[in-house]
Design a protein around this motif. Structure first.
Motif, PDB file in Angstrom:
ATOM      1  N   SER A 132       0.811  -1.228   0.000  1.00  0.00           N
ATOM      2  CA  SER A 132       0.000   0.000   0.000  1.00  0.00           C
ATOM      3  C   SER A 132       0.841   1.273   0.000  1.00  0.00           C
ATOM      4  O   SER A 132       0.850   2.037   0.975  1.00  0.00           O
ATOM      5  N   PRO A 133       1.594   1.530  -1.095  1.00  0.00           N
ATOM      6  CA  PRO A 133       2.429   2.742  -1.122  1.00  0.00           C
ATOM      7  C   PRO A 133       1.605   4.031  -1.153  1.00  0.00           C
ATOM      8  O   PRO A 133       0.435   4.016  -1.534  1.00  0.00           O
ATOM      9  N   PHE A 134       2.260   5.118  -0.784  1.00  0.00           N
ATOM     10  CA  PHE A 134       1.623   6.433  -0.597  1.00  0.00           C
ATOM     11  C   PHE A 134       1.089   7.031  -1.916  1.00  0.00           C
ATOM     12  O   PHE A 134       1.799   7.065  -2.931  1.00  0.00           O
ATOM     13  N   ALA A 135      -0.149   7.518  -1.873  1.00  0.00           N
ATOM     14  CA  ALA A 135      -0.747   8.347  -2.939  1.00  0.00           C
ATOM     15  C   ALA A 135      -0.761   7.703  -4.322  1.00  0.00           C
ATOM     16  O   ALA A 135      -0.710   8.399  -5.323  1.00  0.00           O
ATOM     17  N   LYS A 136      -0.806   6.381  -4.356  1.00  0.00           N
ATOM     18  CA  LYS A 136      -0.763   5.713  -5.665  1.00  0.00           C
ATOM     19  C   LYS A 136      -2.087   5.037  -5.994  1.00  0.00           C
ATOM     20  O   LYS A 136      -2.486   4.983  -7.146  1.00  0.00           O
ATOM     21  N   ASN A 137      -2.733   4.483  -4.957  1.00  0.00           N
ATOM     22  CA  ASN A 137      -3.856   3.573  -5.202  1.00  0.00           C
ATOM     23  C   ASN A 137      -5.069   3.999  -4.388  1.00  0.00           C
ATOM     24  O   ASN A 137      -5.105   5.097  -3.837  1.00  0.00           O
ATOM     25  N   ILE A 138      -6.037   3.082  -4.291  1.00  0.00           N
ATOM     26  CA  ILE A 138      -7.175   3.315  -3.407  1.00  0.00           C
ATOM     27  C   ILE A 138      -7.148   2.251  -2.307  1.00  0.00           C
ATOM     28  O   ILE A 138      -7.103   1.043  -2.595  1.00  0.00           O
ATOM     29  N   TYR A 139      -7.146   2.716  -1.065  1.00  0.00           N
ATOM     30  CA  TYR A 139      -7.317   1.834   0.092  1.00  0.00           C
ATOM     31  C   TYR A 139      -8.532   2.376   0.825  1.00  0.00           C
ATOM     32  O   TYR A 139      -8.460   3.453   1.436  1.00  0.00           O
ATOM     33  N   LEU A 140      -9.626   1.669   0.711  1.00  0.00           N
ATOM     34  CA  LEU A 140     -10.909   2.167   1.219  1.00  0.00           C
ATOM     35  C   LEU A 140     -11.560   1.109   2.095  1.00  0.00           C
ATOM     36  O   LEU A 140     -11.589  -0.074   1.730  1.00  0.00           O
ATOM     37  N   SER A 141     -12.078   1.532   3.235  1.00  0.00           N
ATOM     38  CA  SER A 141     -12.884   0.618   4.052  1.00  0.00           C
ATOM     39  C   SER A 141     -14.184   1.299   4.428  1.00  0.00           C
ATOM     40  O   SER A 141     -14.224   2.512   4.635  1.00  0.00           O
ATOM     41  N   LEU A 142     -15.249   0.488   4.490  1.00  0.00           N
ATOM     42  CA  LEU A 142     -16.561   0.996   4.928  1.00  0.00           C
ATOM     43  C   LEU A 142     -17.026   0.144   6.089  1.00  0.00           C
ATOM     44  O   LEU A 142     -16.793  -1.074   6.109  1.00  0.00           O
ATOM     45  N   LEU A 143     -17.681   0.791   7.025  1.00  0.00           N
ATOM     46  CA  LEU A 143     -18.243   0.071   8.168  1.00  0.00           C
ATOM     47  C   LEU A 143     -19.758   0.094   8.010  1.00  0.00           C
ATOM     48  O   LEU A 143     -20.362   1.164   7.915  1.00  0.00           O
ATOM     49  N   TRP A 144     -20.360  -1.082   7.961  1.00  0.00           N
ATOM     50  CA  TRP A 144     -21.806  -1.181   7.710  1.00  0.00           C
ATOM     51  C   TRP A 144     -22.433  -2.069   8.769  1.00  0.00           C
ATOM     52  O   TRP A 144     -21.910  -3.128   9.081  1.00  0.00           O
ATOM     53  N   TYR A 145     -23.545  -1.606   9.279  1.00  0.00           N
ATOM     54  CA  TYR A 145     -24.258  -2.354  10.319  1.00  0.00           C
ATOM     55  C   TYR A 145     -25.373  -3.152   9.656  1.00  0.00           C
ATOM     56  O   TYR A 145     -26.239  -2.573   8.996  1.00  0.00           O
ATOM     57  N   PHE A 146     -25.343  -4.467   9.798  1.00  0.00           N
ATOM     58  CA  PHE A 146     -26.393  -5.311   9.213  1.00  0.00           C
ATOM     59  C   PHE A 146     -27.301  -5.839  10.317  1.00  0.00           C
ATOM     60  O   PHE A 146     -26.796  -6.455  11.265  1.00  0.00           O
ATOM     61  N   PRO A 147     -28.597  -5.609  10.187  1.00  0.00           N
ATOM     62  CA  PRO A 147     -29.497  -6.115  11.225  1.00  0.00           C
ATOM     63  C   PRO A 147     -29.800  -7.592  11.001  1.00  0.00           C
ATOM     64  O   PRO A 147     -30.938  -8.019  11.154  1.00  0.00           O
ATOM     65  N   GLN A 148     -28.835  -8.365  10.558  1.00  0.00           N
ATOM     66  CA  GLN A 148     -29.076  -9.781  10.342  1.00  0.00           C
ATOM     67  C   GLN A 148     -27.894 -10.592  10.878  1.00  0.00           C
ATOM     68  O   GLN A 148     -26.854 -10.040  11.227  1.00  0.00           O
TER      69      GLN A 148
END
Ligand code: BTN
Length: 333
Positions: A132-148
């Protein structure tokens, strides 16, 4: 990154030469302080060129992620619900969100997302490292709550893989496909990967962290640090990619996908899966800890399990956590 270093980087971001004197004046620093700062940039994976009488240059320039440039790609409703953080460097965006303490009430109302310019301990599937080098790519995480119950999320990463491929269509990349469970490949080279991590909550609900790593411009990367063939968006399109646009469109599509998955499960995505499935009717091997199976890919079921045709009319299903899939030479058992 310190504010001064960030200001210096802003000047060098155009990829042009700037003299030490000019930079010093702009930042209120001596020329030797500027020299020291440029050395600090190498710690951020940036190679600064310096030439006597010309000054300093960052070859190819750099364009940093900015929240204000990402949000316009989201609908107003999405913007309302989103808590987005853009960080310079973090061990792992997935770990960051997994360790956030948020009340279940807040979690059910908001989507938390985190983008980083660099990860020092980026995680891939099966304990692998995600370079994961600097400013080159996309590193994305999402936090999602599932009611299941967590057991109902087995196909989640497959749905997210579809949302990535759909997003990339906008950038004109053709021949993209998904190798089950969630490798985004182009000409058998990896372009993106997904790591979903789930934490059970009380009352059959759970919180899922969905991590997406997408190669945009993997220049100056030590080939030995990645153990599989890979590619990046810039190589595939021959264009400079606007990472803010890419991050915005990816967030937009993925949030819609998570909403749809929550309401309808994987069955809402089965048709699209067929469009991108790289293994359908292709010879593959499935490797578990103890066994290996050969056959033809036969798609997935509504739990996201891989279907392998061992021989005509004999189909075996495999859940994703337990096995590895490889392309193989044609052969039936
Ligand atoms: C894979 O092995 O294919 C999954 C790679 C997932 C990488 C992403 S980058 C953002 C998020 N944070 C991590 O530490 N990993 C995921």
């Amino acid at each position: 990154m310190s504010p001064t270093l960030k200001r210096l980087l802003a000047f060098l971001s155009d990829g042009q030469f700037h003299s030490g004197e000019q930079l010093g004046k702009a930042l209120g620093l001596t020329r030797s302080a500027i020299w020291k700062l440029t050395k600090q940039l190498t710690e951020w994976d940036l190679k600064i060129e310096s030439i006597t009488n010309k000054g300093y240059c960052l070859p190819g320039g750099v364009s940093l992620l900015e929240k204000a440039k990402i949000l316009p790609y989201l609908t107003l409703k999405q913007q309302d619900a989103l808590e987005l953080e853009v960080l310079d460097s973090i061990p792992s965006t997935n770990d960051y969100l997994l360790n956030l303490t948020i009340s279940p009430h807040m979690l059910s109302k908001k989507v938390f997302a985190c983008l980083a310019e660099k990860q020092t301990q980026g995680k891939g599937r099966r304990g692998r490292n995600w370079v994961s080098p600097f400013a080159k790519n996309i590193y994305l995480s999402l936090l999602w709550y599932f009611p299941q119950d967590p057991s109902e999320l087995s196909g989640l990463s497959l749905a997210v893989a579809i949302s990535i491929v759909e997003t990339l269509k906008v950038f004109g990349v053709s021949q993209l496909g998904i190798k089950w469970p969630n490798d985004i490949l182009c000409n058998n080279q990896k372009l993106a990967g997904i790591l979903v991590e789930i934490k059970g909550e009380a009352h059959d609900a759970c919180k899922a962290v969905i991590g997406i790593g997408l190669n945009v411009r993997m220049t100056n990367v030590d080939e030995d640090t990645i153990n599989q063939p890979w590619t990046d968006l810039q190589t595939l399109t021959g264009k400079i990619i606007n990472r803010n646009e890419l991050a915005g469109l990816l967030l937009n599509k993925t949030i819609n996908t998570l909403q749809r998955f929550q309401e309808q499960g994987l069955k809402a995505f089965l048709k699209q899966w067929q469009d991108f499935d790289l293994t359908f009717k292709k010879p593959v091997s499935i490797l578990s800890a103890t066994d290996s199976y050969q056959g033809l890919g036969y798609g997935i079921n509504e739990h996201g399990h891989f279907l392998l045709e061992l021989k005509p009319n004999l189909i075996k299903s495999f859940p994703s956590g337990e096995v590895t899939l490889r392309f193989a030479l044609p052969k039936y058992n």
